[in-house]
Design a protein around this motif. Structure first.
Motif, mmCIF file in Angstrom:
data_model
loop_
_atom_site.group_PDB
_atom_site.id
_atom_site.type_symbol
_atom_site.label_atom_id
_atom_site.label_comp_id
_atom_site.label_asym_id
_atom_site.label_seq_id
_atom_site.Cartn_x
_atom_site.Cartn_y
_atom_site.Cartn_z
ATOM 1 N N MET A 1 1.115 0.564 2.716
ATOM 2 C CA MET A 1 2.290 -0.299 2.722
ATOM 3 C C MET A 1 2.443 -1.045 4.046
ATOM 4 O O MET A 1 2.837 -2.213 4.078
ATOM 5 C CB MET A 1 3.541 0.519 2.425
ATOM 6 N N ILE A 2 2.092 -0.381 5.152
ATOM 7 C CA ILE A 2 2.135 -1.043 6.454
ATOM 8 C C ILE A 2 1.080 -2.145 6.518
ATOM 9 O O ILE A 2 1.343 -3.260 6.982
ATOM 10 C CB ILE A 2 1.933 -0.020 7.591
ATOM 11 N N ALA A 3 -0.123 -1.835 6.019
ATOM 12 C CA ALA A 3 -1.214 -2.813 6.032
ATOM 13 C C ALA A 3 -0.867 -4.058 5.217
ATOM 14 O O ALA A 3 -1.248 -5.183 5.570
ATOM 15 C CB ALA A 3 -2.496 -2.165 5.508
ATOM 16 N N LYS A 4 -0.122 -3.874 4.147
ATOM 17 C CA LYS A 4 0.256 -4.996 3.285
ATOM 18 C C LYS A 4 1.536 -5.683 3.763
ATOM 19 O O LYS A 4 2.010 -6.647 3.147
ATOM 20 C CB LYS A 4 0.435 -4.519 1.835
ATOM 21 N N GLY A 5 2.092 -5.203 4.856
ATOM 22 C CA GLY A 5 3.288 -5.813 5.409
ATOM 23 C C GLY A 5 4.548 -5.533 4.628
ATOM 24 O O GLY A 5 5.559 -6.232 4.765
ATOM 25 N N LEU A 6 4.544 -4.491 3.808
ATOM 26 C CA LEU A 6 5.709 -4.178 2.974
ATOM 27 C C LEU A 6 6.769 -3.390 3.739
ATOM 28 O O LEU A 6 7.950 -3.422 3.381
ATOM 29 C CB LEU A 6 5.270 -3.392 1.734
ATOM 30 N N ILE A 7 6.350 -2.664 4.755
ATOM 31 C CA ILE A 7 7.302 -1.907 5.566
ATOM 32 C C ILE A 7 6.964 -2.057 7.035
ATOM 33 O O ILE A 7 5.809 -2.315 7.406
ATOM 34 C CB ILE A 7 7.312 -0.404 5.191
#
Length: 214
Positions: free
Chosen positions: A42-48
């Motif tokens: 989720m961090i890698a995808k910029g979601l959080i």
């Protein structure tokens, strides 16, 4: 007798002199790996935002989770009969307050006083009494803490801000998949007239691990 020797003895005799085979908790380990993988994705995808995640985790580690344990400690400070029950059968006494569940099946309670200071570690993984302390802090799972607190407990506790007096024995207790520990900190002086609620507010997570004094 040196603290290092005491630490080693407590490691082997943490539960009535019986040596426990220290198994990793497979359920805990598997869940932690899955959560870590999801978080990184989720961090890698910029979601959080990782800073936001850290702040939320710290809130539950330090503030929300340990409130159950603080209630247990405050009751022990004010109710001698409950204190005796807690020290003789921690699991039952804690269950009596409605705190039970996974990672809390067998909790042994230790008490700090003028002669003994107890501190808890899990040398192989991160066994921790979730029902009373919530999530284990990151430093508790850190290899440096897990190894150093056994070898040099006074130095580690000092780094948390408490210099244990030379005439106080330090005992290090190694949590396992079979038994976890909760420390009753020494009651702060000058609190004789405080209510149970006021006393509970003084209890900290680190005090119940034994890395701090209240």
């Amino acid at each position: 007798m040196s603290d290092e020797h005491n630490a080693g003895a407590s490691h082997h005799h943490a539960d009535a002199g019986t040596h426990h085979h220290h198994d990793h908790d497979e359920i805990e380990k598997g869940a932690a790996l899955r959560v870590r993988a999801i978080e990184e994705l989720m961090i890698a995808k910029g979601l959080i935002n990782p800073d936001t995640v850290d702040a939320i985790v710290e809130h539950y580690e330090r503030d929300v989770g340990p409130r159950n344990g603080a209630a247990v400690v405050a009751r022990a400070w004010t109710d001698p009969q409950y204190r005796e029950w807690l020290l003789s059968n921690g699991t039952a006494a804690i269950n009596d307050m409605g705190f039970s569940g996974f990672q809390g099946e067998h909790i042994r309670v230790l008490e700090n006083n003028d002669k003994v200071h107890n501190v808890v570690v899990c040398t192989l993984c991160s066994c921790y009494p979730w029902p009373v302390l919530g999530l284990p802090p990151a430093w508790y799972k850190n290899p440096a803490y897990r190894s150093r607190v056994v070898r040099e407990p006074r130095a580690v506790i000092a780094e948390f801000g408490y210099d244990v007096p030379d005439d106080v024995e330090v005992r290090v207790w190694d949590s396992t998949a079979e038994v976890r520990y909760l420390v009753i900190p020494k009651k702060p002086s000058g609190t004789e007239g405080a209510s149970v609620k006021e006393l509970a507010a003084m209890v900290t997570r680190d005090g119940m691990i034994g890395t701090a004094r209240l």
